[in-house]
Scaffold this active site. Structure first.
Site, PDB file in Angstrom:
ATOM      1  N   GLY A 126       1.169  -1.066   0.394  1.00 34.53           N
ATOM      2  CA  GLY A 126       0.701  -0.058  -0.055  1.00 34.53           C
ATOM      3  C   GLY A 126       0.740   1.271   0.014  1.00 34.53           C
ATOM      4  CB  SER A 129       2.365  -5.120   6.453  1.00 40.54           C
ATOM      5  OG  SER A 129       3.540  -5.629   7.775  1.00 40.54           O
ATOM      6  CB  ILE A 166       6.445  -3.893   6.610  1.00 40.49           C
ATOM      7  CG1 ILE A 166       6.605  -5.233   7.055  1.00 40.49           C
ATOM      8  CG2 ILE A 166       7.422  -3.588   5.290  1.00 40.49           C
ATOM      9  CD1 ILE A 166       5.996  -5.962   6.054  1.00 40.49           C
ATOM     10  CB  VAL A 218      11.541   9.246  -0.142  1.00 39.43           C
ATOM     11  CG1 VAL A 218      12.259   8.813   0.714  1.00 39.43           C
ATOM     12  CG2 VAL A 218      12.039   7.605  -0.982  1.00 39.43           C
ATOM     13  CE  LYS A 275       9.524  17.764 -11.359  1.00 39.39           C
ATOM     14  NZ  LYS A 275      10.260  16.651 -10.820  1.00 39.39           N
ATOM     15  N   PRO A 311      12.607  21.672 -18.948  1.00 38.43           N
ATOM     16  CG  PRO A 311      12.470  23.963 -20.003  1.00 38.43           C
ATOM     17  CD  PRO A 311      13.051  22.623 -20.069  1.00 38.43           C
ATOM     18  CG  LEU A 358      10.456   1.880  -4.880  1.00 35.61           C
ATOM     19  CD1 LEU A 358      10.573   2.586  -3.252  1.00 35.61           C
ATOM     20  CD2 LEU A 358      11.348   2.540  -5.451  1.00 35.61           C
ATOM     21  CB  THR A 392      11.476   8.305 -14.675  1.00 35.91           C
ATOM     22  OG1 THR A 392      12.649   7.935 -13.596  1.00 35.91           O
ATOM     23  CG2 THR A 392      11.928   9.713 -14.805  1.00 35.91           C
TER      24      THR A 392
HETATM   25  C1  FAD Z   1      15.545   8.487  -2.387  1.00 35.06           C
HETATM   26  C2  FAD Z   1      14.637   7.875  -3.310  1.00 35.06           C
HETATM   27  C3  FAD Z   1      14.255   9.256  -4.157  1.00 35.06           C
HETATM   28  C4  FAD Z   1      12.627   8.773  -4.736  1.00 35.06           C
HETATM   29  N1  FAD Z   1      12.459   9.989  -5.260  1.00 35.06           N
HETATM   30  C5  FAD Z   1      11.210   9.478  -5.627  1.00 35.06           C
HETATM   31  C6  FAD Z   1      10.910  10.645  -7.146  1.00 35.06           C
HETATM   32  O1  FAD Z   1      11.183  12.122  -6.382  1.00 35.06           O
HETATM   33  N2  FAD Z   1       9.968  10.699  -7.900  1.00 35.06           N
HETATM   34  C7  FAD Z   1       9.460   9.769  -8.394  1.00 35.06           C
HETATM   35  O2  FAD Z   1       8.388   9.651  -8.743  1.00 35.06           O
HETATM   36  N3  FAD Z   1       9.641   8.761  -7.023  1.00 35.06           N
HETATM   37  C8  FAD Z   1      10.846   8.801  -6.887  1.00 35.06           C
HETATM   38  N4  FAD Z   1      11.011   7.868  -6.248  1.00 35.06           N
HETATM   39  C9  FAD Z   1      10.294   7.015  -6.139  1.00 35.06           C
HETATM   40  C10 FAD Z   1       9.189   6.373  -4.767  1.00 35.06           C
HETATM   41  O3  FAD Z   1       9.527   6.102  -3.807  1.00 35.06           O
HETATM   42  C11 FAD Z   1       8.420   5.096  -5.024  1.00 35.06           C
HETATM   43  O4  FAD Z   1       8.696   4.641  -7.132  1.00 35.06           O
HETATM   44  C12 FAD Z   1       7.136   5.186  -4.996  1.00 35.06           C
HETATM   45  O5  FAD Z   1       7.199   5.658  -3.217  1.00 35.06           O
HETATM   46  C13 FAD Z   1       6.112   4.041  -4.602  1.00 35.06           C
HETATM   47  O6  FAD Z   1       6.548   3.020  -3.878  1.00 35.06           O
HETATM   48  P1  FAD Z   1       6.163   1.516  -3.710  1.00 35.06           P
HETATM   49  O7  FAD Z   1       4.714   2.085  -3.774  1.00 35.06           O
HETATM   50  O8  FAD Z   1       7.148   0.575  -4.771  1.00 35.06           O
HETATM   51  O9  FAD Z   1       6.614   1.028  -2.036  1.00 35.06           O
HETATM   52  P2  FAD Z   1       6.731   1.589  -0.820  1.00 35.06           P
HETATM   53  O10 FAD Z   1       6.590   3.136  -0.897  1.00 35.06           O
HETATM   54  O11 FAD Z   1       8.185   0.355  -0.171  1.00 35.06           O
HETATM   55  O12 FAD Z   1       5.463   0.604  -0.349  1.00 35.06           O
HETATM   56  C14 FAD Z   1       5.675  -0.870  -0.599  1.00 35.06           C
HETATM   57  C15 FAD Z   1       4.619  -1.246   0.751  1.00 35.06           C
HETATM   58  O13 FAD Z   1       4.715  -3.054   0.126  1.00 35.06           O
HETATM   59  C16 FAD Z   1       4.388  -3.324   1.878  1.00 35.06           C
HETATM   60  N5  FAD Z   1       4.392  -4.241   2.204  1.00 35.06           N
HETATM   61  C17 FAD Z   1       5.835  -5.329   2.136  1.00 35.06           C
HETATM   62  N6  FAD Z   1       6.510  -6.499   2.433  1.00 35.06           N
HETATM   63  C18 FAD Z   1       4.105  -6.369   2.684  1.00 35.06           C
HETATM   64  C19 FAD Z   1       4.694  -8.022   3.366  1.00 35.06           C
HETATM   65  N7  FAD Z   1       4.982  -8.978   3.256  1.00 35.06           N
HETATM   66  N8  FAD Z   1       3.209  -8.105   3.584  1.00 35.06           N
HETATM   67  C20 FAD Z   1       2.253  -6.800   3.626  1.00 35.06           C
HETATM   68  N9  FAD Z   1       2.397  -5.917   2.822  1.00 35.06           N
HETATM   69  C21 FAD Z   1       4.253  -5.765   2.971  1.00 35.06           C
HETATM   70  C22 FAD Z   1       4.632  -1.903   2.819  1.00 35.06           C
HETATM   71  O14 FAD Z   1       3.848  -1.889   3.923  1.00 35.06           O
HETATM   72  C23 FAD Z   1       3.987  -1.469   2.056  1.00 35.06           C
HETATM   73  O15 FAD Z   1       3.139  -0.647   1.767  1.00 35.06           O
HETATM   74  C24 FAD Z   1      12.448   7.692  -4.694  1.00 35.06           C
HETATM   75  C25 FAD Z   1      12.452   6.440  -3.957  1.00 35.06           C
HETATM   76  C26 FAD Z   1      13.780   7.021  -2.967  1.00 35.06           C
HETATM   77  C27 FAD Z   1      14.545   5.950  -2.960  1.00 35.06           C
END
Ligand code: FAD
Length: 500
Positions: A10, A37, A40, A45, A76, A96, A331, A342
């Site tokens: 989520g 979860s 977790i 970010v 932006k 831009p 990710l 991106t």
């Molecule tokens: C330093 C940094 C800077 C960034 N800057 C940008 C930016 O400027 N622009 C941009 O578009 N993106 C950026 N990103 C990427 C961005 O943070 C992610 O793409 C975005 O937040 C989506 O993350 P996510 O949903 O894939 O993962 P997460 O936010 O990590 O979510 C993972 C989810 O999985 C759940 N989970 C994991 N394991 C389990 C389990 N076993 N059981 C139940 N639940 C579980 C967690 O609870 C959580 O809800 C950046 C990333 C980093 C590291």
């Protein structure tokens, strides 16, 4: 029976998928359950976006006043790169986002870049050729009065935690089932398909299709299904980040600034309540402690006592983004470091492609191969555009910048693009020849290469004519257009209290 889709995770990726699925498909076609979860948590970010996020909100029918104030969001219009190429003679330049007005000026920009590649002294600073570049310089916002005849494109900055909460509420109100529990095991059929997810409380969640949004943990795609991860370490060195907020100033341009540092770069992103700052660096070249000291010195927070967050980044992409009956998103599917913000762009493109291919295949895996090939290519093209920022740098202050410059681990596609540029060829034709369908088109490449000053020395004899910027009076055109726009501050104030 409707197809049962189960999303695990989520963060922003999971909630974006949930919202797009329920908007696209009725409950008779598809039911959506999202499991996450709270123990977790999310990465928390990711505060910058591209204009694709504007399209996301349009697709799910959410207006800016509904979500922006709740997420401390700002507009932006570009990314400003500061200090990446001292030899260019420009302290900074911007990339831009393109809007409809730019159809009037883009040809002049491309022609001037070609003229400059011939050694003639003409105007090539990208910010000055595009309306969003001019708005950023004037600290204006991109909202136009209704009688402005051009469509504006722009992105946003936002608090990713608040955005997740907003998207969660919305998805649940539109029929998504939200379950908070930790998944500890995955049940698979003999053919490798996922049958169900098992939680630490003994619950079983079955489904027809699963979406892995578990972030860097990669619980379904990597751990359960064994999909390989191809890392980009050989051409993108950064693997770490330190994040730290600072107080917001009274006014600020609608832009992200990316400052080159000794061993990486630092973003500065304005939200309505704070600046988000983050130093992205390579741990092969600087220690975490030294990077933190450098960041604090840069931000003037050495003695502030404000806490930092240290993060590790896994840069690369999955070998396959759709395996068996599971899709990787966010990710968990890959990450190409945040330089051009991106990540959410790739999330959205992946979801849109998936919806199209899944539907065309009558909710089966018929078009899985095609999907994988398209998403894979998207990642590679974004990667190449980011790699070019490092390859072309002209900094002399550390081994990091030198190693980036000397790095020969470039894709064939990028080699050809750079070769065409330096041979004074037509970049647009080369992108077409390579069939590159990327967020970064010809104009983005011209912004990057001209911003870096990737030009030959000036010729001795200058004809003193042929500068389309001057001859077409682009300065006058764009400053005239900019008169229609109000300050960024006023644009943001207008949003408050309009969320009905
Ligand atoms: C330093 C940094 C800077 C960034 N800057 C940008 C930016 O400027 N622009 C941009 O578009 N993106 C950026 N990103 C990427 C961005 O943070 C992610 O793409 C975005 O937040 C989506 O993350 P996510 O949903 O894939 O993962 P997460 O936010 O990590 O979510 C993972 C989810 O999985 C759940 N989970 C994991 N394991 C389990 C389990 N076993 N059981 C139940 N639940 C579980 C967690 O609870 C959580 O809800 C950046 C990333 C980093 C590291």
């Amino acid at each position: 029976m409707p197809k049962k889709i189960v999303i695990l995770g989520g963060g922003t990726a999971g909630w974006m998928a949930a919202n797009l699925f329920v908007k696209k498909w009725s409950e008779e076609q598809v039911t959506v359950t999202l499991i996450e979860s709270p123990d977790i948590g999310i990465i928390g970010v990711g505060e910058g976006s591209t204009p694709t996020l504007k399209r996301f909100f349009e697709l799910i029918d959410v207006a800016e006043p509904e979500w922006m104030p709740r997420c401390n969001a700002t507009y932006k219009v570009n990314i400003r790169f500061s200090g990446w190429s001292p030899d260019s003679g420009l302290e900074n330049y911007s990339h831009p986002f393109l809007s409809q007005v730019d159809t009037l000026t883009q040809k002049s920009f491309v022609v001037n870049c070609m003229t400059r590649r011939l050694g003639l002294d003409v105007h090539t600073r990208p910010d000055n050729f595009f309306i969003n570049g001019v708005l950023a310089q004037q600290e204006k916002g991109p909202r136009t009065p209704e009688n402005f005849p051009f469509v504006m494109d722009y992105g946003f900055h936002f608090d990713s935690g608040l955005l997740g909460e907003f998207l969660c509420e919305l998805a649940v109100s539109r029929g998504v089932t939200h379950v908070q529990t930790k998944v500890v095991d995955v049940e698979q059929n003999a053919d490798g398909d996922i049958a169900a997810l098992l939680s630490d409380r003994g619950n079983r969640f079955d489904g027809d299709f699963f979406v892995d949004c578990t972030g860097f943990a990669g619980v379904l795609m990597q751990k359960a299904l064994g999909v390989e991860f191809r890392d980009y370490k050989s051409n993108l060195f950064n693997d770490s980040a330190i994040v730290m907020p600072t107080p917001i100033t009274k006014s600020f341009p609608a832009e992200t600034v990316s400052y080159a540092m000794s061993n990486g770069w630092c973003w500065k992103i304005p939200l309505t309540n704070r600046y988000g700052n983050g130093y992205v660096y390579s741990s092969d070249f600087i220690s975490d402690d030294d990077a933190e000291t450098e960041l604090r010195t840069f931000l003037g927070t050495l003695d502030s006592g404000e806490e930092t967050r240290h993060l590790k980044m896994r840069v690369g992409q999955l070998d396959k983004h759709w395996q068996n009956n599971c899709l990787g998103l966010g990710l968990s599917q890959g990450f190409i470091e945040p330089l051009e913000a991106t990540a959410l762009l790739l999330v959205q493109i992946s979801i849109e492609l998936f919806i199209a291919e899944y539907e065309q295949g009558d909710f089966s895996a018929k078009h899985r191969g095609e999907f994988n090939q398209k998403v894979h290519a998207r990642f590679e093209w974004v990667r190449d555009y980011i790699v070019a920022h490092y390859k072309l740098n002209t900094r002399q202050d550390s081994k990091y910048w030198q190693a980036n410059r000397e790095n020969m681990e470039l894709s064939d596609s990028l080699r050809h693009l750079l070769d065409v540029w330096y041979r004074r060829g037509d970049l647009g034709k080369e992108l077409q020849r390579q069939n590159i369908e990327s967020h970064f088109g010809t104009l983005s490449w011209h912004c990057l290469l001209s911003g870096y000053g990737a030009f030959p020395p000036l010729a001795q004899d200058q004809p003193d004519k042929g500068d389309h910027y001057k001859e077409n009076d682009i300065e006058h055109l764009l400053t005239g257009c900019a008169l229609n726009f109000r300050s960024h501050e006023e644009n943001l104030a207008d949003l408050v209290g309009q969320d009905s």
